[in-house]
Design a protein around this motif. Structure first.
Motif, PDB file in Angstrom:
ATOM      1  N   ALA A 131       0.845  -1.197   0.000  1.00 13.15           N
ATOM      2  CA  ALA A 131       0.000   0.000   0.000  1.00 13.15           C
ATOM      3  C   ALA A 131       0.879   1.245   0.000  1.00 13.15           C
ATOM      4  CB  ALA A 131      -0.872  -0.008   1.244  1.00 13.15           C
ATOM      5  N   VAL A 132       0.532   2.225  -0.857  1.00 15.97           N
ATOM      6  CA  VAL A 132       1.294   3.476  -0.865  1.00 15.97           C
ATOM      7  C   VAL A 132       0.433   4.649  -0.393  1.00 15.97           C
ATOM      8  CG1 VAL A 132       2.874   2.701  -2.689  1.00 15.97           C
ATOM      9  CG2 VAL A 132       0.788   3.925  -3.320  1.00 15.97           C
ATOM     10  N   SER A 133      -0.745   4.375   0.129  1.00 16.56           N
ATOM     11  CA  SER A 133      -1.612   5.440   0.642  1.00 16.56           C
ATOM     12  C   SER A 133      -2.528   4.839   1.713  1.00 16.56           C
ATOM     13  CB  SER A 133      -2.475   6.016  -0.478  1.00 16.56           C
ATOM     14  OG  SER A 133      -3.404   5.030  -0.909  1.00 16.56           O
ATOM     15  N   GLN A 136      -5.119   2.596   0.255  1.00 16.43           N
ATOM     16  CA  GLN A 136      -4.598   1.271  -0.142  1.00 16.43           C
ATOM     17  C   GLN A 136      -4.349   0.397   1.087  1.00 16.43           C
ATOM     18  OE1 GLN A 136      -1.404   1.182  -2.989  1.00 16.43           O
ATOM     19  NE2 GLN A 136      -2.399   2.606  -4.369  1.00 16.43           N
ATOM     20  N   ILE A 137      -3.993   1.014   2.220  1.00 18.96           N
ATOM     21  CA  ILE A 137      -3.796   0.198   3.439  1.00 18.96           C
ATOM     22  C   ILE A 137      -5.121  -0.499   3.781  1.00 18.96           C
ATOM     23  CG2 ILE A 137      -3.314   0.223   5.915  1.00 18.96           C
ATOM     24  CD1 ILE A 137      -1.357   2.481   5.460  1.00 18.96           C
ATOM     25  N   GLY A 171       1.707  -3.883   3.811  1.00 15.84           N
ATOM     26  CA  GLY A 171       1.568  -4.829   2.705  1.00 15.84           C
ATOM     27  C   GLY A 171       1.111  -6.194   3.156  1.00 15.84           C
ATOM     28  N   LEU A 172       0.766  -6.970   2.160  1.00 16.77           N
ATOM     29  CA  LEU A 172       0.353  -8.353   2.365  1.00 16.77           C
ATOM     30  C   LEU A 172       1.503  -9.201   1.827  1.00 16.77           C
ATOM     31  CD1 LEU A 172      -1.891 -10.254   3.159  1.00 16.77           C
ATOM     32  CD2 LEU A 172      -2.898  -9.944   0.905  1.00 16.77           C
ATOM     33  N   LYS A 281      -1.140  -1.674  -4.655  1.00 15.65           N
ATOM     34  CA  LYS A 281      -2.569  -1.993  -4.625  1.00 15.65           C
ATOM     35  C   LYS A 281      -3.368  -0.930  -5.403  1.00 15.65           C
ATOM     36  CE  LYS A 281      -5.709  -4.800  -2.837  1.00 15.65           C
ATOM     37  NZ  LYS A 281      -5.917  -6.107  -3.417  1.00 15.65           N
ATOM     38  N   HIS A 282      -2.757  -0.354  -6.437  1.00 15.25           N
ATOM     39  CA  HIS A 282      -3.519   0.534  -7.325  1.00 15.25           C
ATOM     40  C   HIS A 282      -4.549  -0.293  -8.105  1.00 15.25           C
ATOM     41  CE1 HIS A 282       0.144   3.106  -6.856  1.00 15.25           C
ATOM     42  NE2 HIS A 282      -0.735   4.093  -6.986  1.00 15.25           N
ATOM     43  N   ASN A 283      -5.475   0.387  -8.789  1.00 19.39           N
ATOM     44  CA  ASN A 283      -6.380  -0.351  -9.694  1.00 19.39           C
ATOM     45  C   ASN A 283      -5.548  -1.085 -10.730  1.00 19.39           C
ATOM     46  OD1 ASN A 283      -8.927   0.433  -8.650  1.00 19.39           O
ATOM     47  ND2 ASN A 283      -8.496   2.490  -9.429  1.00 19.39           N
ATOM     48  N   ILE A 284      -4.545  -0.385 -11.301  1.00 15.70           N
ATOM     49  CA  ILE A 284      -3.564  -1.032 -12.175  1.00 15.70           C
ATOM     50  C   ILE A 284      -2.227  -0.975 -11.436  1.00 15.70           C
ATOM     51  CG2 ILE A 284      -2.409  -0.997 -14.413  1.00 15.70           C
ATOM     52  CD1 ILE A 284      -4.871   0.395 -15.546  1.00 15.70           C
TER      53      ILE A 284
END
Ligand SMILES: Cc1cc2nc3c(=O)[nH]c(=O)nc-3n(C[C@H](O)[C@H](O)[C@H](O)COP(=O)(O)OP(=O)(O)OC[C@H]3O[C@@H](n4cnc5c(N)ncnc54)[C@H](O)[C@@H]3O)c2cc1C
Length: 437
Positions: A131-133, A136-137, A171-172, A281-284
């Motif tokens: 996650a970068v935001s 996203q977390i 992250g996962l 974890k962006h859409n793309i």
């Protein structure tokens, strides 16, 4: 717009093509099984069939490995494809099977590398969906809960605990798998296949596959082949064969970039202690990984839908500049690092966003393990299908992805408009996140 000094390649950044490409098939031939396509899926299927004593012939339009198999980012990942939150909501009963399939595919591929003694520079670092935001977390945390319930071994953790650079907040972690040189894997598999007793014909594009009352006829420019059965392992190119199920594969073009070698002290200072592969974890997704040559390979971020025949391409400068912007945002301390080369390849997105296999018509099977996860899934699926053709019962993992009917819905995800919109939403959310910091 163009980046100074970068080499635009129409093949792969990982390897050179094999020194000797095998001659095209000419004439007539009869065999038990004809495999169309020499990527991981087709090569693994042909290899297994040969090992089980079948008379198998493989036909590849270019050379074995020329497609996505030698061009990919090299993340050997046990993460299920698609969005587990969506699958968990729409078809919860299938998620457990897909998680099992995805994890087993990694174990299988690791064993295959070992059994065939393929030197692929494999590092079992695992991979992180990061996650970068803040948004996203939340997504990663929710995905972790859903996957955990479905039997996944993946673990949620902070970026620091997972040994990631500072811009990756959490992250996962998929402990299974890691990073390898996909080109070396493809060439190693090709070598094993050439030694296996399978007949392999390169430079041989299959034009048509015609079921008859006595088997199947495969037509190539220089002749034709009579086979009892045919396996279509044609990935993104599947729609070029009329016999393949309609809408089986939605081709999407993906680009990769590699930096110049980076001083080890500077790499260490980024905080990337784990060396795990990273996808966001962006859409793309954006993907980032280290290589044994001290470089970083990164890619995706933007996808382009393929229309008509899938031509050989070099990445377009505007898309490469966009990827470079992503890299500099995630690795601000490496902003000045020069970029060495860029390449791309066609991947197949299936409309269920999952690996699929089944019968296109009598005696003609198909398989696609892609959706960006085929490094482990394509060879596993190819092998499972080969075992089935050799007479085994349907394996549970093959059953999970088996389609009773060769029918596929149109994919809304892969339309040019949807792909552009998703990219734009991702950039907007990046901007919102950076304005909050
Ligand atoms: C840039 C990029 C990054 C990726 N990153 C990752 C990653 O990090 N991890 C991961 O798991 N996956 C990743 N993937 C996906 C992965 O590479 C693919 O899922 C996998 O290689 C698919 O293998 P395949 O054998 O199905 O297809 P391919 O390797 O595409 O092979 C299909 C072959 O069929 C041949 N062919 C097609 N039509 C015909 C015909 N009519 N006659 C004869 N031959 C034919 C083609 O020439 C080709 O060689 C990535 C893909 C790309 C392009």
């Amino acid at each position: 717009m163009a980046i100074d000094g970068i080499t635009y390649s129409s093949f792969s950044g990982w390897i050179d093509p094999p020194g000797e490409v095998l001659p095209a098939f000419e004439g007539e031939l009869a065999c038990d099984v004809a495999v169309v396509g020499g990527g991981y899926a087709g090569m693994a299927a042909a290899l297994r069939l040969a090992e089980r004593g079948a008379d198998v012939a493989l036909f590849e339009a270019g050379f074995c490995g020329v497609g996505a198999s030698s061009r990919n980012a090299g993340h050997l990942s046990g993460a299920p494809p698609g969005d587990p939150r969506l699958l968990g909501a729409l078809q919860p009963h299938r998620l457990r099977g897909i998680v099992q399939f995805s994890q087993e595919a990694v174990r299988f591929t690791e064993e295959l590398l070992q059994r065939l003694a393929i030197d692929s520079d494999y590092e079992p670092t695992g991979n992180v969906e990061a996650a970068v935001s803040g948004g996203q977390i939340q997504k990663v945390r929710r995905t972790a809960q859903i996957l955990h319930k479905a039997g996944s071994e993946a673990e949620f953790g902070s970026g620091r605990d997972l040994g990631l650079p500072g811009t990756f907040l959490a992250g996962l972690f998929e402990r299974l798998g890691g990073l390898l040189n996909p080109g070396k894997f493809a060439l190693g598999l090709r070598e094993a296949l050439l030694e296996s007793g399978a007949r392999v014909f390169e430079r041989t594009p299959v034009r048509t596959v015609e079921p008859t009352s006595a088997g199947v006829v495969v037509n190539v420019p220089g002749g034709h082949v009579r086979a009892e059965r045919v396996v279509l392992a044609t990935n993104a190119y599947s729609r070029e064969l009329a016999v393949a199920p309609k809408r089986l594969a939605n081709p999407v073009w993906v680009r990769m970039v590699e930096t110049d070698p980076i001083d080890s002290a500077r790499l260490e200072a980024t905080g990337w202690r784990s060396r795990s592969g990273i996808v966001t974890k962006h859409n793309i997704m954006e993907s980032y990984r280290l290589t044994p040559r001290g470089t970083i390979v990164f890619g995706v971020r933007r996808l382009s839908a393929g229309r008509g025949a899938l031509e050989s391409r070099t990445p377009d400068p505007a898309a490469v500049a966009d990827l470079a912007r992503g890299f500099r945002t995630r690795f601000p301390s490496l902003r000045d690092v020069a970029l060495d080369r860029t390449w791309g390849g066609w991947i197949a997105m299936t409309s269920p966003w999952l690996p699929v296999a089944g019968e296109a018509t009598k005696n003609v099977s198909y398989l696609i393990g892609c959706n960006g996860h085929g490094l482990a899934q394509a060879p596993y699926l190819g092998t499972l299908l080969a075992d089935r053709l050799a007479g085994d019962e349907l394996h549970d993992d093959l059953g999970t992805v088996w389609r009773a009917q060769p029918r596929f819905a149109p994919s809304l995800f892969c339309s040019p408009l949807t792909l552009r919109t998703m990219w734009a939403i991702d950039r907007l959310s990046d901007r919102l996140h950076s304005s909050k910091r």
